[in-house]
Motif scaffolding. Structure first.
Motif, short mmCIF file in Angstrom:
data_model
loop_
_atom_site.label_atom_id
_atom_site.label_comp_id
_atom_site.label_asym_id
_atom_site.label_seq_id
_atom_site.Cartn_x
_atom_site.Cartn_y
_atom_site.Cartn_z
N ARG A 69 -45.95 77.51 0.71
CA ARG A 69 -45.66 76.87 1.99
C ARG A 69 -46.54 77.41 3.12
NH1 ARG A 69 -39.89 79.49 3.98
NH2 ARG A 69 -40.52 81.67 3.77
N GLU A 70 -47.69 77.99 2.76
CA GLU A 70 -48.60 78.52 3.77
C GLU A 70 -50.03 78.12 3.44
OE1 GLU A 70 -46.82 82.62 5.39
OE2 GLU A 70 -47.11 82.62 3.22
N ALA A 71 -50.70 77.53 4.41
CA ALA A 71 -52.09 77.10 4.25
C ALA A 71 -52.73 77.01 5.62
CB ALA A 71 -52.15 75.74 3.54
N PRO A 72 -54.07 77.09 5.69
CA PRO A 72 -54.73 76.99 7.00
C PRO A 72 -54.49 75.66 7.70
CG PRO A 72 -56.33 76.95 5.21
CD PRO A 72 -55.03 77.34 4.60
N VAL A 73 -54.19 74.62 6.92
CA VAL A 73 -53.84 73.32 7.50
C VAL A 73 -52.91 72.62 6.52
CG1 VAL A 73 -55.93 72.27 6.53
CG2 VAL A 73 -54.74 71.15 8.42
N ALA A 74 -51.87 72.00 7.06
CA ALA A 74 -50.86 71.34 6.22
C ALA A 74 -50.23 70.19 6.98
CB ALA A 74 -49.79 72.34 5.79
N VAL A 75 -49.60 69.28 6.21
CA VAL A 75 -48.85 68.17 6.80
C VAL A 75 -47.44 68.22 6.24
CG1 VAL A 75 -49.67 66.58 5.00
CG2 VAL A 75 -48.75 65.67 7.14
N ALA A 76 -46.45 67.97 7.08
CA ALA A 76 -45.04 67.99 6.67
C ALA A 76 -44.34 66.75 7.22
CB ALA A 76 -44.35 69.25 7.19
N VAL A 77 -43.42 66.20 6.42
CA VAL A 77 -42.63 65.05 6.83
C VAL A 77 -41.17 65.32 6.51
CG1 VAL A 77 -42.24 62.57 6.58
CG2 VAL A 77 -44.57 63.49 6.34
N SER A 78 -40.33 65.25 7.52
CA SER A 78 -38.89 65.42 7.33
C SER A 78 -38.24 64.05 7.27
CB SER A 78 -38.31 66.24 8.49
OG SER A 78 -36.91 66.32 8.38
N TYR A 79 -37.29 63.89 6.33
CA TYR A 79 -36.73 62.55 6.13
C TYR A 79 -35.32 62.60 5.54
CZ TYR A 79 -37.93 63.34 1.21
OH TYR A 79 -38.02 63.85 -0.07
N TRP B 287 -44.19 68.41 1.95
CA TRP B 287 -45.17 69.34 2.52
C TRP B 287 -46.37 69.42 1.59
CZ3 TRP B 287 -47.77 73.88 1.37
CH2 TRP B 287 -48.27 74.62 2.43
N ARG B 288 -47.56 69.33 2.16
CA ARG B 288 -48.79 69.54 1.41
C ARG B 288 -49.69 70.46 2.22
NH1 ARG B 288 -46.09 67.69 -1.86
NH2 ARG B 288 -46.50 66.03 -3.39
N GLY B 289 -50.15 71.52 1.55
CA GLY B 289 -51.06 72.47 2.19
C GLY B 289 -52.45 72.33 1.59
N PHE B 290 -53.47 72.45 2.42
CA PHE B 290 -54.85 72.27 1.99
C PHE B 290 -55.57 73.62 2.05
CE2 PHE B 290 -53.07 68.47 3.81
CZ PHE B 290 -53.31 67.53 2.82
N GLY C 57 -49.79 81.34 -5.06
CA GLY C 57 -49.79 80.19 -5.95
C GLY C 57 -50.45 79.00 -5.29
N ILE C 58 -50.32 77.84 -5.94
CA ILE C 58 -50.89 76.61 -5.38
C ILE C 58 -49.82 75.52 -5.35
CG2 ILE C 58 -53.29 77.09 -5.96
CD1 ILE C 58 -52.93 75.39 -8.48
N ILE C 59 -48.56 75.94 -5.22
CA ILE C 59 -47.45 74.99 -5.16
C ILE C 59 -47.63 74.08 -3.94
CG2 ILE C 59 -44.94 74.74 -5.01
CD1 ILE C 59 -44.76 77.58 -6.16
N ASN C 60 -47.47 72.79 -4.15
CA ASN C 60 -47.63 71.81 -3.07
C ASN C 60 -49.00 71.88 -2.41
OD1 ASN C 60 -44.95 70.82 -3.35
ND2 ASN C 60 -44.19 72.50 -2.09
N GLY C 61 -49.99 72.37 -3.17
CA GLY C 61 -51.31 72.55 -2.60
C GLY C 61 -52.32 71.52 -3.06
N VAL C 62 -53.30 71.28 -2.23
CA VAL C 62 -54.43 70.40 -2.56
C VAL C 62 -55.70 71.19 -2.24
CG1 VAL C 62 -55.62 68.24 -2.05
CG2 VAL C 62 -53.12 68.33 -1.99
#
Length: 229
Positions: A127-137, A160-163, A174-179
Motif C-alpha cells: 500500500r505504499e508507492a511513489p504514486v498511486a490511485v485509490a477509489v473508495s466505493y 488501490w494501485r501503486g506504480f 512486495g508488489i501487492i496491488n502494484g504495477v
C-alpha cells in the motif's frame, strides 16, 4: 435626439453602477459566444489535468483532509507527489458520491509517472508507492470499501494501485496491488472498476497519493472516470 439621450443615459447608468462596486448583468442570449459544453451523464469524473491548481480537489493524509506540508504540488506539469518527511502518505482527494449502478463498465484512466523511489515495490503491506490511485466505493451487495489496512486480503478494502519501478530485493517488500513502470516515463493505466467483485454501486471518493520513505516523487498528468451503459 431622444435616442441619443437614451444611449447616454444607459452609458452613465452603467458607469455609475460599476464605479460603486455593483455588477452590471449582460444578457448572454444575445452574445455571439457559444455556451460551455455540457458534461455527459456518463462522465463520473471529467478529465482533470491540474494545470490550474487543485480546483475542487483537496490535500489529504490517510484520506482525511489535511495540509500535506509541501508534499502535494499542482501546476503546469500536473500533480506532483513528493516525500518531504521521513515516512509519510499524502495526496489529493476528490469527493464523488455518485450512484454508478446504471453502468456496465466504469473506465478509470490515469496517466502517472514514477520518478524517485526508495522503498521497494509497493512496500511491506502492498500500500505504499511513489504514486498511486485509490477509489473508495460501496459494493452492489451493500459492502463498504473505505479502508486500506495492513492486511491486503481484509474485507472492506478500497481499490488501490501503486506504480513502482524498484523491484523488491530486501525480503520484506512486495508488489501487492502494484504495477511496474519505467522510471521517468509516463504510463497510461486503464481499469474497468465494474470488473471488481462486488461491482461498485456508488463511488465515494477518488484519491491520488504518494507514500513510503523519502526520497520519493511521482506525477499524475491526468485522471478520468467514464461509464458505459
Amino acid at each position: 435626439m431622444k435616442k441619443i439621450i437614451q444611449i447616454l443615459a444607459l452609458i452613465l447608468t452603467s458607469f455609475f453602477l460599476v464605479g460603486f462596486g455593483c455588477t452590471v448583468t449582460v444578457d448572454k442570449t444575445s452574445s455571439n459566444q457559444s455556451p460551455a459544453p455540457a458534461v455527459p451523464e456518463s462522465t463520473v469524473l471529467a478529465t482533470e489535468i491540474f494545470s490550474s491548481g487543485l480546483g475542487f480537489w483537496y490535500e489529504e493524509t490517510w484520506y482525511v483532509k489535511k495540509d500535506s506540508g509541501g508534499e502535494v504540488v499542482a501546476g503546469d506539469n500536473g500533480l506532483i507527489l513528493k516525500g518531504v518527511q521521513s515516512n509519510s502518505r499524502s495526496g489529493a482527494m476528490l469527493d464523488i458520491n455518485r450512484d454508478v449502478s446504471e453502468f456496465k463498465k466504469l473506465n478509470l484512466e490515469v496517466i502517472v509517472e514514477a520518478d524517485i523511489q526508495t522503498l521497494q515495490g509497493t512496500g511491506f503491506q502492498g500500500r505504499e508507492a511513489p504514486v498511486a490511485v485509490a477509489v473508495s466505493y460501496q459494493g452492489a451487495d451493500g459492502s463498504e470499501h473505505r479502508t486500506l489496512s495492513e492486511n491486503p486480503s481484509a474485507s472492506g478494502q478500497m481499490f488501490w494501485r501503486g506504480f513502482y519501478y524498484l523491484d523488491p530485493t530486501d525480503g520484506k517488500s512486495g508488489i501487492i496491488n502494484g504495477v511496474k513502470v519505467t522510471q521517468y516515463q509516463p504510463y497510461i493505466f486503464k481499469f474497468d472498476l465494474m470488473s471488481l467483485n462486488p461491482k461498485p454501486q456508488k463511488i465515494y471518493f477518488v484519491a491520488l497519493e504518494g507514500a513510503g520513505w523519502k526520497d520519493r516523487e511521482g506525477k499524475v498528468s491526468s485522471i478520468s472516470i467514464v461509464g458505459e451503459k
